[in-house]
Write an enzyme that holds these catalytic residues in place. Sequence first.
Site, PDB file in Angstrom:
ATOM      1  N   GLY A   5      26.987 -28.010 -32.722  1.00 28.33           N
ATOM      2  CA  GLY A   5      26.910 -28.825 -33.729  1.00 28.33           C
ATOM      3  C   GLY A   5      26.343 -27.938 -35.018  1.00 28.33           C
ATOM      4  O   GLY A   5      26.755 -26.716 -35.255  1.00 28.33           O
TER       5      GLY A   5
ATOM      6  N   TYR B 164      14.535 -42.458 -32.805  1.00 34.89           N
ATOM      7  CA  TYR B 164      15.124 -41.171 -33.649  1.00 34.89           C
ATOM      8  C   TYR B 164      14.635 -41.537 -35.067  1.00 34.89           C
ATOM      9  O   TYR B 164      14.311 -40.347 -35.833  1.00 34.89           O
ATOM     10  CB  TYR B 164      16.626 -41.482 -33.420  1.00 34.89           C
ATOM     11  CG  TYR B 164      17.387 -40.404 -34.229  1.00 34.89           C
ATOM     12  CD1 TYR B 164      17.581 -38.921 -33.752  1.00 34.89           C
ATOM     13  CD2 TYR B 164      17.769 -40.623 -35.636  1.00 34.89           C
ATOM     14  CE1 TYR B 164      18.023 -37.989 -34.602  1.00 34.89           C
ATOM     15  CE2 TYR B 164      18.453 -39.764 -36.311  1.00 34.89           C
ATOM     16  CZ  TYR B 164      18.542 -38.249 -35.709  1.00 34.89           C
ATOM     17  OH  TYR B 164      19.392 -37.271 -36.420  1.00 34.89           O
TER      18      TYR B 164
ATOM     19  N   SER C 197      16.835 -36.536 -41.321  1.00 33.16           N
ATOM     20  CA  SER C 197      17.953 -37.261 -41.685  1.00 33.16           C
ATOM     21  C   SER C 197      17.663 -38.292 -42.819  1.00 33.16           C
ATOM     22  O   SER C 197      16.492 -38.642 -43.152  1.00 33.16           O
ATOM     23  CB  SER C 197      18.064 -38.232 -40.101  1.00 33.16           C
ATOM     24  OG  SER C 197      19.043 -39.167 -40.368  1.00 33.16           O
TER      25      SER C 197
END
Length: 349
Positions: free
Chosen positions: A37, A217, A195
């Site tokens: 990733g 998350y 994020s």
Amino acid sequence: MGLNNRGKPCWVPALGRVVTGCASMRKVVLITGASSGVGLALCRRLLEEDDALHLCLACRSMSKAEAVRTSLLASHPTAEVSIVQVDVSSLPSVFQATKELKQRFQRLDYVYLNAGIMPNPQLNIKALFCGLFSRKVIHIFSTAEGLLTQNDKITPDGLQEVFETNVFGHFILIQELESLLCHSESPSQLIWTSSRNAKKSNFSLEDVQHSKGQEPYSSSKYAIDLLSVALNRNFNHQCEDEILFLEQDCCEDKGLYSSVVCPGTMLTNLTYGILPPFVWMLIMPIIWLLRFFANAFTLTPHNGTEALVWLFHQKPESLNPLVKYLSATTGFGSNYVTSKKVTLFALFH
């Protein structure tokens, strides 16, 4: 062979062992989650920028790390690439890794805190299709707000897995490596992968591990944003009057700076696992169209590393501790970096 500047032992990758009195002035970059990733793409891009680096790949799987190391050295034979085994969801693994790192290195110039998980993501189909026809369609697809829930579990350390992997394991890593990071004459940088999905509304001081919620998350990424600001307060002079939640007195400048980045919305093994392949075929044209209206759709790990690579070239003292740096991609595929102020609330009084 000359001594290093402190006459201490250091790690020689070619020999696979520690040697006393080696000469190595290379900048050392530690990257967690480096075998796939964003982490893997970052390794490749950093060596394209500077193949005189020493990259240390911090990975759970040694076999995957060895394969990545071989590939990187094949394309950049003058680089130095070493590996250390670490599972940030396991405190014993973190302690063992930091012990090894302190034996190998005198200092770490950059630490990319990139490893993270989003276990068993469940898509809210109703929210997805409602979002397609709402005014907030671009925002919803850019941040996945309200679209995904996760099923968390407890680790052997007695912590929520998402919290320990994304936040706490990395925090302990930093604490244990403080002697390699704090050098006021030459600052070190911590760069966290956060994020756009980091939402204040999903975080609670009464439940920092998000054990009672369904979006661990998002909560963990918001915790990272807060932790980065707190680390700057503790390790350098990046205290501002507008940070109302911080005490007014700043600490001694210890030469360690922290930043948070968002790699954007990417299509990886994790995201492909959320939906069946035929659904991806249906929505991909929509995603490509949305790129012309929202810069968050970086789509590939290579594009997603844009902000992480940009920070590699910045003087950490010049960066704003209250800003999240975002990888962005235009509809025509050009990459650039933008920023967004981190949303904070009262922590200290």
